[in-house]
Design a protein around this motif. Structure first.
Motif, PDB file in Angstrom:
ATOM      1  N   ILE A  11      28.839  31.118  40.988  1.00 24.52           N
ATOM      2  CA  ILE A  11      29.498  31.879  39.924  1.00 24.52           C
ATOM      3  C   ILE A  11      30.360  32.977  40.547  1.00 24.52           C
ATOM      4  O   ILE A  11      30.118  33.390  41.689  1.00 24.52           O
ATOM      5  CB  ILE A  11      28.455  32.461  38.925  1.00 24.52           C
ATOM      6  CG1 ILE A  11      29.144  32.930  37.640  1.00 24.52           C
ATOM      7  CG2 ILE A  11      27.620  33.583  39.535  1.00 24.52           C
ATOM      8  CD1 ILE A  11      28.225  33.026  36.441  1.00 24.52           C
ATOM      9  N   SER A  12      31.371  33.412  39.807  1.00 29.95           N
ATOM     10  CA  SER A  12      32.248  34.504  40.266  1.00 29.95           C
ATOM     11  C   SER A  12      32.241  35.612  39.226  1.00 29.95           C
ATOM     12  O   SER A  12      31.908  35.383  38.059  1.00 29.95           O
ATOM     13  CB  SER A  12      33.678  33.987  40.417  1.00 29.95           C
ATOM     14  OG  SER A  12      33.739  33.020  41.436  1.00 29.95           O
ATOM     15  N   LEU A  13      32.639  36.787  39.660  1.00 27.75           N
ATOM     16  CA  LEU A  13      32.784  37.908  38.725  1.00 27.75           C
ATOM     17  C   LEU A  13      34.220  38.420  38.780  1.00 27.75           C
ATOM     18  O   LEU A  13      34.826  38.442  39.863  1.00 27.75           O
ATOM     19  CB  LEU A  13      31.850  39.075  39.098  1.00 27.75           C
ATOM     20  CG  LEU A  13      30.346  38.794  39.181  1.00 27.75           C
ATOM     21  CD1 LEU A  13      29.592  40.095  39.461  1.00 27.75           C
ATOM     22  CD2 LEU A  13      29.823  38.171  37.891  1.00 27.75           C
ATOM     23  N   TYR A  14      34.725  38.811  37.636  1.00 30.01           N
ATOM     24  CA  TYR A  14      36.052  39.442  37.575  1.00 30.01           C
ATOM     25  C   TYR A  14      35.882  40.798  36.896  1.00 30.01           C
ATOM     26  O   TYR A  14      35.244  40.891  35.828  1.00 30.01           O
ATOM     27  CB  TYR A  14      37.039  38.565  36.768  1.00 30.01           C
ATOM     28  CG  TYR A  14      38.356  39.278  36.550  1.00 30.01           C
ATOM     29  CD1 TYR A  14      39.324  39.307  37.558  1.00 30.01           C
ATOM     30  CD2 TYR A  14      38.606  39.971  35.374  1.00 30.01           C
ATOM     31  CE1 TYR A  14      40.516  40.001  37.380  1.00 30.01           C
ATOM     32  CE2 TYR A  14      39.802  40.665  35.195  1.00 30.01           C
ATOM     33  CZ  TYR A  14      40.738  40.677  36.201  1.00 30.01           C
ATOM     34  OH  TYR A  14      41.905  41.374  36.030  1.00 30.01           O
ATOM     35  N   ILE A  15      36.409  41.837  37.485  1.00 30.08           N
ATOM     36  CA  ILE A  15      36.318  43.178  36.882  1.00 30.08           C
ATOM     37  C   ILE A  15      37.736  43.646  36.592  1.00 30.08           C
ATOM     38  O   ILE A  15      38.559  43.745  37.518  1.00 30.08           O
ATOM     39  CB  ILE A  15      35.585  44.174  37.809  1.00 30.08           C
ATOM     40  CG1 ILE A  15      34.148  43.702  38.034  1.00 30.08           C
ATOM     41  CG2 ILE A  15      35.554  45.588  37.202  1.00 30.08           C
ATOM     42  CD1 ILE A  15      33.908  42.963  39.260  1.00 30.08           C
ATOM     43  N   HIS A  16      38.023  43.888  35.321  1.00 30.78           N
ATOM     44  CA  HIS A  16      39.387  44.313  34.953  1.00 30.78           C
ATOM     45  C   HIS A  16      39.462  45.840  34.910  1.00 30.78           C
ATOM     46  O   HIS A  16      38.792  46.488  34.113  1.00 30.78           O
ATOM     47  CB  HIS A  16      39.787  43.744  33.588  1.00 30.78           C
ATOM     48  CG  HIS A  16      41.226  43.984  33.294  1.00 30.78           C
ATOM     49  ND1 HIS A  16      42.223  43.216  33.851  1.00 30.78           N
ATOM     50  CD2 HIS A  16      41.850  44.936  32.563  1.00 30.78           C
ATOM     51  CE1 HIS A  16      43.400  43.669  33.461  1.00 30.78           C
ATOM     52  NE2 HIS A  16      43.204  44.729  32.689  1.00 30.78           N
ATOM     53  N   VAL A  17      40.268  46.386  35.802  1.00 32.16           N
ATOM     54  CA  VAL A  17      40.457  47.837  35.886  1.00 32.16           C
ATOM     55  C   VAL A  17      41.881  48.114  35.392  1.00 32.16           C
ATOM     56  O   VAL A  17      42.851  47.855  36.103  1.00 32.16           O
ATOM     57  CB  VAL A  17      40.272  48.318  37.346  1.00 32.16           C
ATOM     58  CG1 VAL A  17      40.411  49.829  37.417  1.00 32.16           C
ATOM     59  CG2 VAL A  17      38.928  47.868  37.907  1.00 32.16           C
TER      60      VAL A  17
END
Ligand code: SF4
Length: 383
Positions: A11-17
């Motif tokens: 699995i991957s994570l994406y963090i939107h800043v």
């Protein structure tokens, strides 16, 4: 370069800043001014979201984390470290985990870059766009050619071995000669990955309002085609191989995160406007920081859109997206992972092959040179 099939537990994570110092004229992303009070809100928000989402990550192995935006560099190394420590305190991760941070050349400082490295970031993605000052001005970018080159060299000096840059073509006023100047400069830099984009005029941007005037300055269609071909040739000669329609990398340096999108790996998105894809369902957080926080603080989900396509449509979409990879699609593996291709879809593939847009070798189908150029129309036929 062969990109392996993701393991089902990856699995991957994406963090939107979403913070930026200034909104670029062509940008249609969810972007907010860079204010300290927003940083505090976001840090709190992504931690609350983490508490809600972590159950979904049980038994999963983390392959990549991507801090995108906006300009996540502005969030600061300390906030990034705090969030990464929270994640790693409970999750197992691949020893080759890729952790990318997006940044813009004008704001990068050596000391902060080092802090980001110490926080765990091991890959940078830099919004260079052009190495021509006149075009950077047209694009309303804040940096110069010199600043872009210095930032890349400095990133390398502080120990980043994986550096990706974005370059843009079809910019008003761009000629083949100017493009080739940028290409020649780019390939002399210590980069390992490159993504190409063409400028588009999206609604709600200042470029969109000036569309009629800017369109007149765009390169002609044959010049745009020559630009793409020239980029492929330049990068190929510099050992930056095309592995996806718009992405080029040195051997083994393909983006693990982005290949997950193309191969259908699950990912969870954090932050306002972030997308997720999990168990075949796609969903998106509300694109508003206050509403995102209000929902999370009330113990509610910040998701404001979700969809799960019917099985056949999902299969068609996966096939079309996988075809973006130059290695194409190994049909027996694809059918094992999903289901048998319906007869009608097989006939479409056969027709596209006869028309010269697809090729087939040893049960693997892939785009021909012509097919790469016309990918969007091919995807429409497949979906
Ligand atoms: S820096 Fe990137 S995200 Fe920010 S406004 Fe410009 S294009 Fe948009």
């Amino acid at each position: 370069m062969v990109i392996p099939e993701p393991h089902p537990d990856e699995i991957s994570l994406y963090i939107h800043v979403p913070f930026c110092r200034k909104k670029c004229g062509y940008c249609h992303f969810f972007v907010l001014p860079n204010k300290p009070e927003y940083h505090r809100l976001l840090l709190k928000g992504i931690h609350l979201e983490w508490q809600k989402q972590r159950e979904l990550l049980k038994g999963k192995t983390l392959t990549s984390i991507y801090f995108g935006g906006g300009t996540p560099y502005l969030f600061g190394a300390e906030n990034t470290r705090i969030f990464l420590e929270t994640i790693f305190s409970v999750l197992s991760f691949d020893k080759n985990i890729e952790i990318t941070l997006e940044a813009n050349p004008y704001e990068m400082e050596k000391k902060s870059l080092k802090d980001f490295r110490d926080a765990g970031i091991n890959r940078l993605s830099l919004g260079v766009q052009s190495l021509e000052d006149s075009l950077l001005k047209i694009l309303t970018r804040e940096h110069t050619r010199e600043e872009a080159i210095n930032s890349i060299n400095e990133a390398k000096e502080v120990g980043f071995d994986d550096i990706s840059i974005d370059l843009m073509y079809e910019i008003p006023g761009q000629t083949l000669k100017l493009w080739e100047n940028t290409l020649n400069s780019a390939i002399s830099l210590p980069i390992t990955h490159l993504s190409l984009y063409n400028l588009t005029f999206e609604p709600h941007t200042s470029f969109y309002k000036r569309k009629d005037q800017l369109i007149k300055l765009l390169p002609a269609e044959n010049e745009s085609l020559a630009m793409i071909q020239s980029a492929v040739d330049h990068f190929n000669n510099a050992s930056l191989k095309r592995y996806e329609i718009s992405a080029f990398a040195r051997e083994g340096k393909y983006s693990r995160h982005n290949t997950g999108y193309w191969l259908g790996r699950s990912f969870l998105g954090f932050g306002p406007s972030a997308y997720s894809y999990y168990r075949g369902k796609r969903y998106r957080n509300v694109a508003n920081l206050n509403q995102y926080m209000d929902k999370l603080e009330a113990g509610l989900s910040p998701v404001d859109f979700e969809e799960e396509l019917p099985q056949e449509q999902k299969l068609r979409e996966h096939l079309a997206i996988r075809l973006r990879l130059i290695q194409g699609v190994h049909l027996p593996t694809f059918e094992r992972l999903f289901t048998f291709l319906p007869t009608e879809l097989k006939l479409t593939l056969h027709r596209l092959e006869e028309q010269g847009f697809l090729k087939q070798e040893e049960e693997r189908i892939f785009l021909s040179t012509q097919g790469i150029l016309l990918y969007d129309s091919i995807a429409v036929e497949l979906i």
